[in-house]
Design a protein around this motif. Structure first.
Motif, PDB file in Angstrom:
ATOM      1  N   SER A  78     -15.941  31.295  -4.500  1.00  0.00           N
ATOM      2  CA  SER A  78     -16.119  32.744  -4.398  1.00  0.00           C
ATOM      3  C   SER A  78     -17.575  33.095  -4.094  1.00  0.00           C
ATOM      4  O   SER A  78     -17.852  34.057  -3.359  1.00  0.00           O
ATOM      5  CB  SER A  78     -15.677  33.427  -5.694  1.00  0.00           C
ATOM      6  OG  SER A  78     -16.419  32.928  -6.804  1.00  0.00           O
ATOM      7  N   GLU A  79     -18.517  32.315  -4.627  1.00  0.00           N
ATOM      8  CA  GLU A  79     -19.929  32.563  -4.341  1.00  0.00           C
ATOM      9  C   GLU A  79     -20.252  32.221  -2.889  1.00  0.00           C
ATOM     10  O   GLU A  79     -21.041  32.917  -2.239  1.00  0.00           O
ATOM     11  CB  GLU A  79     -20.803  31.732  -5.278  1.00  0.00           C
ATOM     12  CG  GLU A  79     -20.733  32.134  -6.740  1.00  0.00           C
ATOM     13  CD  GLU A  79     -21.643  31.276  -7.604  1.00  0.00           C
ATOM     14  OE1 GLU A  79     -22.804  31.672  -7.784  1.00  0.00           O
ATOM     15  OE2 GLU A  79     -21.192  30.210  -8.066  1.00  0.00           O
ATOM     16  N   ILE A  80     -19.662  31.144  -2.399  1.00  0.00           N
ATOM     17  CA  ILE A  80     -19.874  30.758  -1.003  1.00  0.00           C
ATOM     18  C   ILE A  80     -19.326  31.835  -0.069  1.00  0.00           C
ATOM     19  O   ILE A  80     -19.954  32.202   0.923  1.00  0.00           O
ATOM     20  CB  ILE A  80     -19.212  29.396  -0.719  1.00  0.00           C
ATOM     21  CG1 ILE A  80     -19.899  28.291  -1.528  1.00  0.00           C
ATOM     22  CG2 ILE A  80     -19.264  29.072   0.776  1.00  0.00           C
ATOM     23  CD1 ILE A  80     -19.237  26.943  -1.429  1.00  0.00           C
ATOM     24  N   GLU A  81     -18.152  32.352  -0.404  1.00  0.00           N
ATOM     25  CA  GLU A  81     -17.549  33.400   0.411  1.00  0.00           C
ATOM     26  C   GLU A  81     -18.428  34.651   0.419  1.00  0.00           C
ATOM     27  O   GLU A  81     -18.629  35.286   1.456  1.00  0.00           O
ATOM     28  CB  GLU A  81     -16.156  33.737  -0.111  1.00  0.00           C
ATOM     29  CG  GLU A  81     -15.397  34.732   0.757  1.00  0.00           C
ATOM     30  CD  GLU A  81     -13.960  34.890   0.319  1.00  0.00           C
ATOM     31  OE1 GLU A  81     -13.207  35.588   1.028  1.00  0.00           O
ATOM     32  OE2 GLU A  81     -13.578  34.322  -0.729  1.00  0.00           O
ATOM     33  N   HIS A  82     -18.969  35.006  -0.753  1.00  0.00           N
ATOM     34  CA  HIS A  82     -19.857  36.176  -0.833  1.00  0.00           C
ATOM     35  C   HIS A  82     -21.137  35.939  -0.039  1.00  0.00           C
ATOM     36  O   HIS A  82     -21.647  36.852   0.635  1.00  0.00           O
ATOM     37  CB  HIS A  82     -20.205  36.463  -2.300  1.00  0.00           C
ATOM     38  CG  HIS A  82     -21.073  37.670  -2.487  1.00  0.00           C
ATOM     39  ND1 HIS A  82     -22.448  37.579  -2.591  1.00  0.00           N
ATOM     40  CD2 HIS A  82     -20.781  38.995  -2.558  1.00  0.00           C
ATOM     41  CE1 HIS A  82     -22.959  38.774  -2.732  1.00  0.00           C
ATOM     42  NE2 HIS A  82     -21.972  39.657  -2.715  1.00  0.00           N
ATOM     43  N   THR A  86     -22.542  38.093   3.119  1.00  0.00           N
ATOM     44  CA  THR A  86     -23.898  38.636   3.138  1.00  0.00           C
ATOM     45  C   THR A  86     -24.604  38.274   4.442  1.00  0.00           C
ATOM     46  O   THR A  86     -25.269  39.109   5.069  1.00  0.00           O
ATOM     47  CB  THR A  86     -24.702  38.111   1.945  1.00  0.00           C
ATOM     48  OG1 THR A  86     -24.052  38.471   0.728  1.00  0.00           O
ATOM     49  CG2 THR A  86     -26.119  38.680   1.946  1.00  0.00           C
ATOM     50  N   ILE A  87     -24.464  37.011   4.837  1.00  0.00           N
ATOM     51  CA  ILE A  87     -25.058  36.555   6.092  1.00  0.00           C
ATOM     52  C   ILE A  87     -24.466  37.336   7.267  1.00  0.00           C
ATOM     53  O   ILE A  87     -25.181  37.780   8.173  1.00  0.00           O
ATOM     54  CB  ILE A  87     -24.806  35.047   6.293  1.00  0.00           C
ATOM     55  CG1 ILE A  87     -25.592  34.217   5.274  1.00  0.00           C
ATOM     56  CG2 ILE A  87     -25.150  34.619   7.714  1.00  0.00           C
ATOM     57  CD1 ILE A  87     -27.079  34.206   5.503  1.00  0.00           C
ATOM     58  N   ARG A  88     -23.161  37.531   7.221  1.00  0.00           N
ATOM     59  CA  ARG A  88     -22.483  38.229   8.315  1.00  0.00           C
ATOM     60  C   ARG A  88     -22.954  39.677   8.448  1.00  0.00           C
ATOM     61  O   ARG A  88     -23.186  40.171   9.547  1.00  0.00           O
ATOM     62  CB  ARG A  88     -20.974  38.189   8.070  1.00  0.00           C
ATOM     63  CG  ARG A  88     -20.148  38.868   9.138  1.00  0.00           C
ATOM     64  CD  ARG A  88     -18.669  38.604   8.905  1.00  0.00           C
ATOM     65  NE  ARG A  88     -17.840  39.338   9.856  1.00  0.00           N
ATOM     66  CZ  ARG A  88     -16.520  39.225   9.966  1.00  0.00           C
ATOM     67  NH1 ARG A  88     -15.883  38.383   9.164  1.00  0.00           N
ATOM     68  NH2 ARG A  88     -15.851  39.932  10.852  1.00  0.00           N
ATOM     69  N   SER A  89     -23.129  40.346   7.323  1.00  0.00           N
ATOM     70  CA  SER A  89     -23.515  41.755   7.358  1.00  0.00           C
ATOM     71  C   SER A  89     -24.985  41.957   7.685  1.00  0.00           C
ATOM     72  O   SER A  89     -25.390  43.040   8.120  1.00  0.00           O
ATOM     73  CB  SER A  89     -23.202  42.417   6.010  1.00  0.00           C
ATOM     74  OG  SER A  89     -23.945  41.803   4.963  1.00  0.00           O
ATOM     75  N   SER A  90     -25.794  40.918   7.480  1.00  0.00           N
ATOM     76  CA  SER A  90     -27.231  41.056   7.734  1.00  0.00           C
ATOM     77  C   SER A  90     -27.655  40.531   9.095  1.00  0.00           C
ATOM     78  O   SER A  90     -28.846  40.515   9.411  1.00  0.00           O
ATOM     79  CB  SER A  90     -28.020  40.310   6.645  1.00  0.00           C
ATOM     80  OG  SER A  90     -27.737  38.920   6.680  1.00  0.00           O
ATOM     81  N   THR A  91     -26.689  40.102   9.914  1.00  0.00           N
ATOM     82  CA  THR A  91     -27.007  39.589  11.243  1.00  0.00           C
ATOM     83  C   THR A  91     -27.606  40.694  12.113  1.00  0.00           C
ATOM     84  O   THR A  91     -27.148  41.832  12.081  1.00  0.00           O
ATOM     85  CB  THR A  91     -25.743  39.032  11.928  1.00  0.00           C
ATOM     86  OG1 THR A  91     -25.199  37.997  11.107  1.00  0.00           O
ATOM     87  CG2 THR A  91     -26.061  38.481  13.296  1.00  0.00           C
ATOM     88  N   VAL A  92     -28.631  40.344  12.880  1.00  0.00           N
ATOM     89  CA  VAL A  92     -29.258  41.302  13.784  1.00  0.00           C
ATOM     90  C   VAL A  92     -28.243  41.747  14.836  1.00  0.00           C
ATOM     91  O   VAL A  92     -27.582  40.923  15.468  1.00  0.00           O
ATOM     92  CB  VAL A  92     -30.486  40.684  14.486  1.00  0.00           C
ATOM     93  CG1 VAL A  92     -31.091  41.673  15.487  1.00  0.00           C
ATOM     94  CG2 VAL A  92     -31.526  40.280  13.450  1.00  0.00           C
ATOM     95  N   LYS A 133     -12.718  25.284   0.721  1.00  0.00           N
ATOM     96  CA  LYS A 133     -11.785  26.275   0.192  1.00  0.00           C
ATOM     97  C   LYS A 133     -12.075  27.677   0.719  1.00  0.00           C
ATOM     98  O   LYS A 133     -11.354  28.625   0.400  1.00  0.00           O
ATOM     99  CB  LYS A 133     -11.842  26.268  -1.337  1.00  0.00           C
ATOM    100  CG  LYS A 133     -11.455  24.927  -1.960  1.00  0.00           C
ATOM    101  CD  LYS A 133     -11.543  24.964  -3.474  1.00  0.00           C
ATOM    102  CE  LYS A 133     -11.184  23.610  -4.078  1.00  0.00           C
ATOM    103  NZ  LYS A 133     -11.279  23.616  -5.559  1.00  0.00           N
ATOM    104  N   VAL A 134     -13.130  27.795   1.503  1.00  0.00           N
ATOM    105  CA  VAL A 134     -13.510  29.091   2.085  1.00  0.00           C
ATOM    106  C   VAL A 134     -13.173  29.063   3.573  1.00  0.00           C
ATOM    107  O   VAL A 134     -13.670  28.207   4.313  1.00  0.00           O
ATOM    108  CB  VAL A 134     -15.011  29.383   1.891  1.00  0.00           C
ATOM    109  CG1 VAL A 134     -15.378  30.723   2.502  1.00  0.00           C
ATOM    110  CG2 VAL A 134     -15.368  29.342   0.411  1.00  0.00           C
ATOM    111  N   ALA A 135     -12.343  29.968   4.015  1.00  0.00           N
ATOM    112  CA  ALA A 135     -11.914  30.002   5.420  1.00  0.00           C
ATOM    113  C   ALA A 135     -13.036  30.534   6.308  1.00  0.00           C
ATOM    114  O   ALA A 135     -13.735  31.481   5.947  1.00  0.00           O
ATOM    115  CB  ALA A 135     -10.671  30.867   5.569  1.00  0.00           C
ATOM    116  N   LYS A 136     -13.193  29.899   7.464  1.00  0.00           N
ATOM    117  CA  LYS A 136     -14.147  30.409   8.446  1.00  0.00           C
ATOM    118  C   LYS A 136     -13.571  31.648   9.119  1.00  0.00           C
ATOM    119  O   LYS A 136     -12.354  31.776   9.259  1.00  0.00           O
ATOM    120  CB  LYS A 136     -14.428  29.346   9.513  1.00  0.00           C
ATOM    121  CG  LYS A 136     -15.174  28.118   9.018  1.00  0.00           C
ATOM    122  CD  LYS A 136     -15.415  27.166  10.179  1.00  0.00           C
ATOM    123  CE  LYS A 136     -16.172  25.918   9.736  1.00  0.00           C
ATOM    124  NZ  LYS A 136     -16.391  24.994  10.879  1.00  0.00           N
TER     125      LYS A 136
END
Length: 336
Positions: A78-82, A86-92, A133-136
């Motif tokens: 769950s932490e990896i997914e979060h 976070t990385i996805r939302s902060s992309t330029v 366990k985290v889907a791409k």
């Protein structure tokens, strides 16, 4: 197992001074021996190929910044997914951005790589990779396509008549158009990779693949002339500036930025060198079939290609024949 057997086992353990709890604990690596991300990521960096390191380097840096002092066994799925979100939302945000999907995908892949090495090194029990366990994020269809002949002619004209080194830029475009190679493959070419007799260039590309690719006699002559006039050592990068300094991927950025200023549709559609690969391979597939296009692209056999690909491999003469038709020049290896 009978009660007598259990009692006998307890007796043996007692004589050895070992408790059943200690046996259970010995199956796992003690927590204190599991390294932190800051300790272990440099180990992984030194192990992977150059291409893999370049692809994951920035993401490993982000992981180290966020979880550097945490043990590899601490983060939950769950932490990896979060973290990925976070990385996805902060992309330029750029005009060709796709919602940060690629950034999230690369972060998960970078973590999977770290955990896979940790399992192999015995720091984590097999099958405990939490990143698996985290889907791409699902990949969207590519917007790249083949460039029409008329537009490709315009690109070549602007390239050859503008800029501070049109000879270099024109050579780059012709190399990619004839070979359909990737940018990394072109940057890796050395004079030692040129075989002028059969007009072949050795390409080292992603996945550590190496292949000999036919080129026209005209392109071979220009590649040799470029190496001679720019004093390129035999085992060093071929493509260089006039001062002898090797080019980098930034030359490609400059090239397409310049072309885009003269041809607005190039900038609008975000056309890059990879579009040339699409253009050439589409033409080869339409005129010479899938097997030849697959070999021309340098795609290796894998499970996703299907069993039929094993039996319909195209030969080097078939690739040379397609090249000869593409360039309108005879090739030494082309069939009749």
């Amino acid at each position: 197992m009978s009660s007598a057997d259990i009692e006998a086992a307890r007796h043996v353990l007692a004589r050895l001074g070992v408790t059943p709890e200690q046996l259970l604990q010995s199956q796992h690596v003690p927590l204190s021996t599991v390294p932190t991300f800051a300790q272990y990521i440099p180990v992984v960096r030194a192990t992977v190929s150059v291409g893999t390191g370049q692809a994951y380097s920035s993401y490993w840096n982000r992981i180290t910044e966020r979880w550097g002092q945490r043990g590899l066994d601490e983060p939950l799925p769950s932490e990896i997914e979060h973290f990925a979100m976070t990385i996805r939302s902060s992309t330029v945000i750029r005009r060709n951005a796709r919602g940060g999907r690629s950034a999230a995908e690369h972060l998960i892949a970078a973590l999977r790589c770290v955990y896979r090495h940790a399992e192999n090194d015995g720091y984590l029990p097999p099958g405990t990779n939490p990143a698996l366990k985290v889907a791409k994020p699902r990949r969207l269809a590519s917007t790249r396509r083949a460039i029409p002949d008329g537009q490709l002619a315009q690109i070549n004209h602007i390239t050859a008549t503008t800029g501070n080194d049109p000879a270099l830029d024109s050579l780059i475009l012709r190399l990619h158009t004839e070979t359909a190679c990737r940018r990394g493959g072109a940057l890796a070419i050395t004079p030692a990779d040129l075989d002028p007799g059969p007009c072949l260039v050795r390409l080292a590309e992603k996945g550590d693949t190496v292949r000999w690719q036919p080129v026209s006699p005209t392109l071979m002559a220009h590649l040799q002339h470029h190496a001679q006039t720019r004093a390129t050592p035999r085992d060093s990068q071929l493509l260089r500036y006039a001062n002898g300094r090797p080019i980098t991927k930034r030359r490609y950025d400059y090239l397409w930025s310049r072309v885009g200023k003269h041809l607005p549709w190039v900038a609008t559609q975000q056309i890059t060198t990879h579009w040339l690969r699409h253009t050439t391979l589409t033409w080869v597939e339409r005129n010479f079939g899938y097997a030849t296009a697959r070999a021309y692209a340098g795609h290796s056999d894998n499970a996703n290609a299907g069993a039929t690909a094993t039996y319909v491999r195209a030969s080097l003469p078939e690739i040379a024949t397609a090249l000869a038709a593409l360039t309108g020049e005879p090739h030494p290896l082309a069939g009749n």
